[in-house]
Motif scaffolding. Structure first.
Motif, PDB file in Angstrom:
ATOM      1  N   LEU A  44      31.681  40.618  45.968  1.00 28.60           N
ATOM      2  CA  LEU A  44      32.112  41.938  45.492  1.00 28.60           C
ATOM      3  C   LEU A  44      31.290  43.006  46.197  1.00 28.60           C
ATOM      4  O   LEU A  44      30.062  42.994  46.089  1.00 28.60           O
ATOM      5  N   ASP A  45      31.948  43.941  46.891  1.00 24.40           N
ATOM      6  CA  ASP A  45      31.140  44.999  47.495  1.00 24.40           C
ATOM      7  C   ASP A  45      31.036  46.194  46.535  1.00 24.40           C
ATOM      8  O   ASP A  45      31.773  46.292  45.551  1.00 24.40           O
ATOM      9  N   ASP A  46      30.093  47.093  46.823  1.00 20.95           N
ATOM     10  CA  ASP A  46      29.806  48.209  45.908  1.00 20.95           C
ATOM     11  C   ASP A  46      31.034  49.087  45.671  1.00 20.95           C
ATOM     12  O   ASP A  46      31.266  49.557  44.553  1.00 20.95           O
ATOM     13  N   LYS A  47      31.813  49.301  46.724  1.00 14.92           N
ATOM     14  CA  LYS A  47      33.001  50.170  46.607  1.00 14.92           C
ATOM     15  C   LYS A  47      33.990  49.575  45.604  1.00 14.92           C
ATOM     16  O   LYS A  47      34.518  50.273  44.733  1.00 14.92           O
ATOM     17  N   LEU A  48      34.232  48.264  45.708  1.00 16.37           N
ATOM     18  CA  LEU A  48      35.169  47.607  44.792  1.00 16.37           C
ATOM     19  C   LEU A  48      34.645  47.662  43.350  1.00 16.37           C
ATOM     20  O   LEU A  48      35.403  47.923  42.413  1.00 16.37           O
ATOM     21  N   VAL A  49      33.355  47.434  43.190  1.00 13.31           N
ATOM     22  CA  VAL A  49      32.749  47.483  41.843  1.00 13.31           C
ATOM     23  C   VAL A  49      32.926  48.882  41.238  1.00 13.31           C
ATOM     24  O   VAL A  49      33.353  49.020  40.080  1.00 13.31           O
ATOM     25  N   ASP A  50      32.632  49.918  42.036  1.00 17.00           N
ATOM     26  CA  ASP A  50      32.774  51.295  41.532  1.00 17.00           C
ATOM     27  C   ASP A  50      34.219  51.606  41.164  1.00 17.00           C
ATOM     28  O   ASP A  50      34.495  52.230  40.127  1.00 17.00           O
ATOM     29  N   GLN A 138      40.181  38.185  42.722  1.00 12.25           N
ATOM     30  CA  GLN A 138      40.163  37.242  43.848  1.00 12.25           C
ATOM     31  C   GLN A 138      38.774  37.102  44.479  1.00 12.25           C
ATOM     32  O   GLN A 138      38.388  36.024  44.917  1.00 12.25           O
ATOM     33  N   MET A 139      37.984  38.170  44.488  1.00 12.79           N
ATOM     34  CA  MET A 139      36.618  38.087  45.033  1.00 12.79           C
ATOM     35  C   MET A 139      35.701  37.287  44.088  1.00 12.79           C
ATOM     36  O   MET A 139      34.825  36.547  44.531  1.00 12.79           O
ATOM     37  N   LEU A 140      35.927  37.435  42.793  1.00 12.98           N
ATOM     38  CA  LEU A 140      35.136  36.652  41.820  1.00 12.98           C
ATOM     39  C   LEU A 140      35.524  35.179  41.880  1.00 12.98           C
ATOM     40  O   LEU A 140      34.674  34.293  41.798  1.00 12.98           O
ATOM     41  N   GLU A 141      36.819  34.918  42.049  1.00 11.91           N
ATOM     42  CA  GLU A 141      37.293  33.534  42.154  1.00 11.91           C
ATOM     43  C   GLU A 141      36.695  32.875  43.400  1.00 11.91           C
ATOM     44  O   GLU A 141      36.280  31.706  43.361  1.00 11.91           O
ATOM     45  N   LYS A 142      36.618  33.629  44.492  1.00 14.03           N
ATOM     46  CA  LYS A 142      36.042  33.104  45.732  1.00 14.03           C
ATOM     47  C   LYS A 142      34.546  32.796  45.532  1.00 14.03           C
ATOM     48  O   LYS A 142      34.046  31.752  45.950  1.00 14.03           O
ATOM     49  N   THR A 143      33.832  33.706  44.880  1.00 13.27           N
ATOM     50  CA  THR A 143      32.406  33.483  44.578  1.00 13.27           C
ATOM     51  C   THR A 143      32.242  32.222  43.731  1.00 13.27           C
ATOM     52  O   THR A 143      31.385  31.369  44.015  1.00 13.27           O
ATOM     53  N   ALA A 144      33.078  32.101  42.694  1.00 14.48           N
ATOM     54  CA  ALA A 144      32.984  30.955  41.775  1.00 14.48           C
ATOM     55  C   ALA A 144      33.219  29.637  42.500  1.00 14.48           C
ATOM     56  O   ALA A 144      32.587  28.617  42.198  1.00 14.48           O
ATOM     57  N   LYS A 145      34.125  29.648  43.479  1.00 14.11           N
ATOM     58  CA  LYS A 145      34.427  28.418  44.232  1.00 14.11           C
ATOM     59  C   LYS A 145      33.163  27.868  44.897  1.00 14.11           C
ATOM     60  O   LYS A 145      32.899  26.660  44.847  1.00 14.11           O
ATOM     61  N   PHE A 146      32.371  28.752  45.501  1.00 15.55           N
ATOM     62  CA  PHE A 146      31.170  28.286  46.201  1.00 15.55           C
ATOM     63  C   PHE A 146      30.060  27.887  45.231  1.00 15.55           C
ATOM     64  O   PHE A 146      29.292  26.965  45.502  1.00 15.55           O
ATOM     65  N   PRO A 269      33.498  40.065  32.348  1.00 10.64           N
ATOM     66  CA  PRO A 269      33.345  38.648  32.678  1.00 10.64           C
ATOM     67  C   PRO A 269      34.590  38.086  33.368  1.00 10.64           C
ATOM     68  O   PRO A 269      35.716  38.507  33.087  1.00 10.64           O
ATOM     69  N   PHE A 270      34.346  37.152  34.280  1.00 10.05           N
ATOM     70  CA  PHE A 270      35.419  36.379  34.912  1.00 10.05           C
ATOM     71  C   PHE A 270      35.246  34.941  34.428  1.00 10.05           C
ATOM     72  O   PHE A 270      34.231  34.300  34.705  1.00 10.05           O
ATOM     73  N   PHE A 271      36.207  34.456  33.666  1.00 10.31           N
ATOM     74  CA  PHE A 271      36.144  33.104  33.102  1.00 10.31           C
ATOM     75  C   PHE A 271      36.877  32.145  34.039  1.00 10.31           C
ATOM     76  O   PHE A 271      38.101  32.176  34.131  1.00 10.31           O
TER      77      PHE A 271
END
Length: 315
Positions: A44-50, A138-146, A269-271
């Motif tokens: 997740l980059d800062d721009k997306l979070v904001d 989708q960025m959280l799902e990608k993080t979770a995969k790793f 949260p991303f479950f």
């Protein structure tokens, strides 16, 4: 453990085998001992979070009558809006002091899961809300995969063991609004003590006090992430699957001190859920003489169903 350990996903993703092994060892140790880590180096980059925070604040600021038209009956709150006080922790009759939204999986149209999952709900009043929500999902799902790949290696499994179970999985992104507290809550908390249902949870918005984790001595410790960190914890599905080698830890969101009652809190949260037909049977290599099999065989779908009924979200 009286402090949540911090790890950096860049170590796992590096081409340096010693850094990769260091990450696996650190996250494995944390999940065997407290069930939580703070993670840097996510996608997740800062721009997306904001943008995501701006959009969810815009949504929760909408008039109640508009929000309620996105509360869809008959789907157990799996998509769209869930109004204030509807959800309670297992074993609690008081509703939690929160309202929330659910973004669900973006399934390929030809997937068999397209029929199983409710469709995502589109907010007409906010043109960017769904687009930003999808990108964050989708960025959280990608993080979770790793993260799950590192845990597969820690458990002695093939690195991509979880990949096919989480592709098109029933994961949920849940922006939560804890509104200002107007009167003394009678036994209710922003989120009462609970364990998560899923494989792992990735939490945005754990900066500042509020989130607490119960360690093995039964003590509550503050879980506070740095601005660039996600808090990631083990859920009950992964705990079962690993015969409780990886710990699903009880946690809560406490009410703020009285002088802070006038403030809102947001967390996202991303479950991470697998597909419903994943078998959560205890892994053979997590069973030995000292650790006999603790859990009955069950699928992820059956387990989720059971828990949604306990939470009052499904009849």
């Amino acid at each position: 453990m009286n402090k949540i350990p911090s790890v950096n996903l860049a170590d796992f993703l590096s081409n340096d085998e010693s850094r990769k092994q260091k990450f696996i060892k650190e996250i494995g140790h944390a999940y065997e001992n407290i069930g939580f880590v703070a993670l840097k180096g996510h996608f997740l980059d800062d721009k997306l979070v904001d943008e995501l925070y701006a959009e969810i604040k815009n949504f929760f600021d909408l008039p109640t009558a508009i929000k309620e038209k996105y509360e869809i009956p008959g789907i157990g709150g799996q998509r769209g809006y869930v109004s204030f006080g509807k959800e309670s922790a297992k074993g609690k009759k008081e509703g939690d002091l929160k309202e929330f939204w659910h973004f669900g999986q973006y399934v390929d149209a030809d997937s068999k899961y397209a029929k199983e999952y409710p469709e995502n709900v589109i907010v007409e009043e906010l043109p960017k809300f769904n687009e930003v929500g999808k990108e964050a999902y989708q960025m959280l799902e990608k993080t979770a995969k790793f993260v799950l790949r590192s845990l597969a290696l820690h458990l002695g499994l093939e690195e991509t063991y979880f990949d096919n179970y989480i592709k098109n999985g029933n994961s949920i992104l849940r922006p939560i609004h804890y509104p200002p507290i107007k009167t003394e809550p009678k036994g209710a908390e922003r989120a009462a003590a609970h364990g998560d249902i899923n494989l792992i949870t990735l939490l945005m918005g754990a900066q500042g006090k509020g989130l607490q984790v119960q360690n093995h001595k039964g003590e509550w410790i503050d879980a506070i992430a740095e601005p660039d960190e996600l808090m990631i914890n083990v859920g009950d599905m992964l705990s079962r699957h690993s015969n409780n080698k990886l710990k699903s830890t009880i946690h809560r969101v406490t009410n703020p001190p009285k002088e802070m009652w006038g403030t809102s809190r947001y967390s996202i949260p991303f479950f991470m859920h697998p597909i419903s037909d994943m078998k959560l049977d205890v892994l053979e290599n997590c069973i030995d003489d000292e650790n006999p099999k603790q859990f009955e065989d069950i699928t992820a779908g059956e387990f989720l169903d059971e828990r949604l009924k306990e939470l009052g979200l499904k009849k």
